[in-house]
Motif scaffolding. Structure first.
Motif, PDB file in Angstrom:
ATOM      1  N   ASP A 168      32.916  46.777  77.204  1.00  0.00           N
ATOM      2  CA  ASP A 168      33.758  45.751  77.825  1.00  0.00           C
ATOM      3  C   ASP A 168      34.278  46.308  79.147  1.00  0.00           C
ATOM      4  N   VAL A 169      33.735  45.808  80.239  1.00  0.00           N
ATOM      5  CA  VAL A 169      34.097  46.323  81.573  1.00  0.00           C
ATOM      6  C   VAL A 169      35.218  45.463  82.168  1.00  0.00           C
ATOM      7  N   GLY A 170      36.273  46.139  82.623  1.00  0.00           N
ATOM      8  CA  GLY A 170      37.468  45.422  83.079  1.00  0.00           C
ATOM      9  C   GLY A 170      38.183  44.863  81.861  1.00  0.00           C
ATOM     10  N   ALA A 171      38.312  45.730  80.856  1.00  0.00           N
ATOM     11  CA  ALA A 171      38.762  45.288  79.522  1.00  0.00           C
ATOM     12  C   ALA A 171      40.231  44.938  79.471  1.00  0.00           C
ATOM     13  N   GLY A 172      41.003  45.307  80.496  1.00  0.00           N
ATOM     14  CA  GLY A 172      42.429  44.993  80.507  1.00  0.00           C
ATOM     15  C   GLY A 172      43.143  45.644  79.337  1.00  0.00           C
ATOM     16  N   GLY A 187      44.873  36.042  79.949  1.00  0.00           N
ATOM     17  CA  GLY A 187      44.712  34.837  80.753  1.00  0.00           C
ATOM     18  C   GLY A 187      43.280  34.350  80.859  1.00  0.00           C
ATOM     19  N   SER A 188      42.311  35.218  80.617  1.00  0.00           N
ATOM     20  CA  SER A 188      40.938  34.804  80.882  1.00  0.00           C
ATOM     21  C   SER A 188      40.285  34.145  79.685  1.00  0.00           C
ATOM     22  N   SER A 189      40.851  34.329  78.501  1.00  0.00           N
ATOM     23  CA  SER A 189      40.085  33.958  77.312  1.00  0.00           C
ATOM     24  C   SER A 189      40.869  33.086  76.352  1.00  0.00           C
ATOM     25  N   ASP A 235      36.193  52.812  87.247  1.00  0.00           N
ATOM     26  CA  ASP A 235      35.822  51.610  87.981  1.00  0.00           C
ATOM     27  C   ASP A 235      34.491  51.104  87.415  1.00  0.00           C
ATOM     28  N   GLY A 236      34.342  49.774  87.353  1.00  0.00           N
ATOM     29  CA  GLY A 236      33.095  49.207  86.839  1.00  0.00           C
ATOM     30  C   GLY A 236      31.888  49.521  87.711  1.00  0.00           C
ATOM     31  N   GLY A 237      32.119  49.954  88.932  1.00  0.00           N
ATOM     32  CA  GLY A 237      31.008  50.311  89.813  1.00  0.00           C
ATOM     33  C   GLY A 237      30.508  51.730  89.581  1.00  0.00           C
ATOM     34  N   VAL A 245      36.123  49.933  79.417  1.00  0.00           N
ATOM     35  CA  VAL A 245      36.173  50.553  80.742  1.00  0.00           C
ATOM     36  C   VAL A 245      37.184  49.757  81.563  1.00  0.00           C
ATOM     37  N   GLU A 246      38.169  50.456  82.109  1.00  0.00           N
ATOM     38  CA  GLU A 246      39.265  49.762  82.803  1.00  0.00           C
ATOM     39  C   GLU A 246      39.900  50.744  83.796  1.00  0.00           C
ATOM     40  N   PRO A 247      40.096  50.315  85.061  1.00  0.00           N
ATOM     41  CA  PRO A 247      40.640  51.253  86.054  1.00  0.00           C
ATOM     42  C   PRO A 247      42.161  51.432  86.032  1.00  0.00           C
ATOM     43  N   MET A 248      42.903  50.454  85.489  1.00  0.00           N
ATOM     44  CA  MET A 248      44.375  50.518  85.569  1.00  0.00           C
ATOM     45  C   MET A 248      44.962  51.335  84.421  1.00  0.00           C
ATOM     46  N   HIS A 249      45.689  52.363  84.781  1.00  0.00           N
ATOM     47  CA  HIS A 249      46.204  53.278  83.772  1.00  0.00           C
ATOM     48  C   HIS A 249      47.090  52.609  82.723  1.00  0.00           C
ATOM     49  N   CYS A 286      32.118  41.208  80.250  1.00  0.00           N
ATOM     50  CA  CYS A 286      32.899  41.388  81.473  1.00  0.00           C
ATOM     51  C   CYS A 286      33.609  40.048  81.699  1.00  0.00           C
ATOM     52  N   LEU A 287      34.900  40.000  81.361  1.00  0.00           N
ATOM     53  CA  LEU A 287      35.597  38.717  81.225  1.00  0.00           C
ATOM     54  C   LEU A 287      36.726  38.586  82.247  1.00  0.00           C
ATOM     55  N   GLY A 288      36.545  37.674  83.175  1.00  0.00           N
ATOM     56  CA  GLY A 288      37.591  37.424  84.172  1.00  0.00           C
ATOM     57  C   GLY A 288      37.737  38.550  85.173  1.00  0.00           C
ATOM     58  N   VAL A 289      36.683  39.305  85.390  1.00  0.00           N
ATOM     59  CA  VAL A 289      36.765  40.528  86.194  1.00  0.00           C
ATOM     60  C   VAL A 289      36.060  40.370  87.548  1.00  0.00           C
ATOM     61  N   LEU A 290      34.905  39.729  87.546  1.00  0.00           N
ATOM     62  CA  LEU A 290      34.068  39.725  88.767  1.00  0.00           C
ATOM     63  C   LEU A 290      34.823  39.236  90.004  1.00  0.00           C
ATOM     64  N   GLU A 332      49.940  42.738  88.463  1.00  0.00           N
ATOM     65  CA  GLU A 332      49.349  41.852  87.450  1.00  0.00           C
ATOM     66  C   GLU A 332      48.574  42.628  86.382  1.00  0.00           C
ATOM     67  N   PHE A 333      47.760  43.591  86.805  1.00  0.00           N
ATOM     68  CA  PHE A 333      46.876  44.274  85.854  1.00  0.00           C
ATOM     69  C   PHE A 333      47.441  45.614  85.374  1.00  0.00           C
ATOM     70  N   GLY A 334      48.467  46.121  86.055  1.00  0.00           N
ATOM     71  CA  GLY A 334      49.090  47.380  85.655  1.00  0.00           C
ATOM     72  C   GLY A 334      50.431  47.152  84.984  1.00  0.00           C
ATOM     73  N   ALA A 372      27.576  46.181  92.617  1.00  0.00           N
ATOM     74  CA  ALA A 372      27.650  47.539  92.049  1.00  0.00           C
ATOM     75  C   ALA A 372      28.069  47.473  90.585  1.00  0.00           C
ATOM     76  N   LEU A 373      29.035  46.611  90.270  1.00  0.00           N
ATOM     77  CA  LEU A 373      29.496  46.509  88.876  1.00  0.00           C
ATOM     78  C   LEU A 373      28.376  45.989  87.972  1.00  0.00           C
ATOM     79  N   LEU A 374      27.706  44.918  88.393  1.00  0.00           N
ATOM     80  CA  LEU A 374      26.631  44.370  87.548  1.00  0.00           C
ATOM     81  C   LEU A 374      25.461  45.354  87.456  1.00  0.00           C
TER      82      LEU A 374
HETATM   83  C1  SAM Z   1      41.955  39.006  84.580  1.00  0.00           C
HETATM   84  S1  SAM Z   1      41.936  40.661  83.958  1.00  0.00           S
HETATM   85  C2  SAM Z   1      40.902  40.414  82.524  1.00  0.00           C
HETATM   86  C3  SAM Z   1      41.105  41.466  81.476  1.00  0.00           C
HETATM   87  C4  SAM Z   1      40.262  41.298  80.212  1.00  0.00           C
HETATM   88  N1  SAM Z   1      38.844  41.311  80.525  1.00  0.00           N
HETATM   89  C5  SAM Z   1      40.636  40.036  79.473  1.00  0.00           C
HETATM   90  O1  SAM Z   1      39.847  39.078  79.475  1.00  0.00           O
HETATM   91  O2  SAM Z   1      41.705  40.014  78.874  1.00  0.00           O
HETATM   92  C6  SAM Z   1      40.858  41.525  85.101  1.00  0.00           C
HETATM   93  C7  SAM Z   1      40.688  42.998  84.785  1.00  0.00           C
HETATM   94  O3  SAM Z   1      39.682  43.554  85.630  1.00  0.00           O
HETATM   95  C8  SAM Z   1      40.084  44.868  85.962  1.00  0.00           C
HETATM   96  N2  SAM Z   1      39.367  45.309  87.183  1.00  0.00           N
HETATM   97  C9  SAM Z   1      39.682  45.069  88.484  1.00  0.00           C
HETATM   98  N3  SAM Z   1      38.817  45.687  89.310  1.00  0.00           N
HETATM   99  C10 SAM Z   1      37.923  46.342  88.514  1.00  0.00           C
HETATM  100  C11 SAM Z   1      36.802  47.170  88.768  1.00  0.00           C
HETATM  101  N4  SAM Z   1      36.406  47.454  90.020  1.00  0.00           N
HETATM  102  N5  SAM Z   1      36.121  47.660  87.714  1.00  0.00           N
HETATM  103  C12 SAM Z   1      36.503  47.372  86.442  1.00  0.00           C
HETATM  104  N6  SAM Z   1      37.567  46.607  86.141  1.00  0.00           N
HETATM  105  C13 SAM Z   1      38.265  46.083  87.158  1.00  0.00           C
HETATM  106  C14 SAM Z   1      41.575  44.731  86.187  1.00  0.00           C
HETATM  107  O4  SAM Z   1      42.251  45.975  86.172  1.00  0.00           O
HETATM  108  C15 SAM Z   1      41.957  43.811  85.017  1.00  0.00           C
HETATM  109  O5  SAM Z   1      42.293  44.542  83.870  1.00  0.00           O
END
Ligand code: SAM
Length: 250
Positions: free
Chosen positions: A60-64, A36-38, A105-107, A83-87, A121-125, A9-11, A133-135
């Motif tokens: 923007d953490v988990g920026a996708g 999908g989140s916004s 990683d956001g942590g 900041v985003e973990p998926m290459h 941080c949108l749709g990530v938590l 999904e995220f990669g 750790a992330l927050l």
């Molecule tokens: C539903 S997507 C949302 C992406 C983006 N924020 C958006 O709204 O379009 C969730 C994202 O969180 C990332 N994610 C998952 N675990 C994470 C972590 N531990 N730290 C940071 N990002 C993470 C995923 O790789 C994915 O890109």
């Protein structure tokens, strides 16, 4: 630890999104890359709540794939750092928007303490096991008094339907506790308005159709589609709701 479905999904889908946007045109990039989140309505609420100003450094953490950050830069003149973990997602964000991306990683955010003006941080938590750790890391790198905008999927009840793999939805009480423990003051929270303009969803759907046409026989496509379908069923059943949160780093 990301499951195979989360990697799909995220990669994989992130990489396919960049590929499809190249084919359909740059006007499709932001709607398709808000994964999908916004919706623009939700993004605008968060940006106004956080009082984005030109030149602000936005983390923007988990920026996708970077759609929300690119939208914020275009509309408000903020300077995002992703900041985003998926290459594949990092690559797609750099390719589509030329934004600075840190693969992490956001942590464990590799940025200096108090070095950013505002955070998203949108749709990530819900996809992260160690939410504290992330927050906590976001609080460390944000300057005191900086605004945090969150889009969070919150569970309203004990979930009965199957969850998307690797997702752990917080309850409202858990969310409030996590924010307070990380040092954030909760200022305002609303349920995300559902009114996405047709012109925006049409472009996102065209990208989704191009991805399906090319990749629907892939196992990763099936895994990612199952994730999306499970979330849609939870939302439709009212077991999960999408919340927008404005908090401030204390
Ligand atoms: C539903 S997507 C949302 C992406 C983006 N924020 C958006 O709204 O379009 C969730 C994202 O969180 C990332 N994610 C998952 N675990 C994470 C972590 N531990 N730290 C940071 N990002 C993470 C995923 O790789 C994915 O890109």
């Amino acid at each position: 630890m990301a499951t195979a479905a989360m990697v799909a999904e995220f990669g994989d889908v992130a990489g396919w999104t960049a590929e499809a946007v190249e084919q359909l045109g740059a006007g499709h990039a932001i709607p398709a890359a808000c994964r999908g989140s916004s919706s623009p309505t939700g993004l605008a609420w968060l940006a106004e709540a956080c009082e984005f100003a030109p030149g602000d450094r936005l983390l923007d953490v988990g920026a996708g794939v970077g759609g929300p950050a690119a939208w914020a830069a275009e509309r408000f003149g903020v300077r995002p750092i992703l900041v985003e973990p998926m290459h594949p997602a990092c690559r797609a964000a750099a390719q589509l928007f030329g934004l600075p991306v840190v693969r992490a990683d956001g942590g464990r955010i590799p940025l200096r303490t108090h070095s950013v003006d505002v955070g998203w941080c949108l749709g990530v938590l819900c996809t992260v096991e160690d939410k504290a750790a992330l927050l906590g890391e976001m609080h460390r790198v944000m300057r005191p008094g900086a605004s945090l905008g969150l889009l969070v999927l919150v569970t309203r009840q004990v979930q009965l339907l199957p969850l998307p793999e690797g997702n752990h939805f917080p309850t409202q009480g858990e969310l409030v506790g996590l924010l307070a423990d990380a040092g954030f003051d909760l200022i305002q929270q609303i349920t995300r308005p559902d009114d996405c303009p047709r012109s925006w969803s049409r472009r996102a759907e065209q990208v989704a159709a191009a991805i399906a046409a090319k990749h629907q026989a892939d196992e990763a496509y099936t895994l990612a589609a199952r994730q999306v379908e499970r979330l849609a069923r939870l939302l439709a059943a009212g077991q999960v709701s999408i919340q927008l949160v404005h908090a401030v780093a204390g």
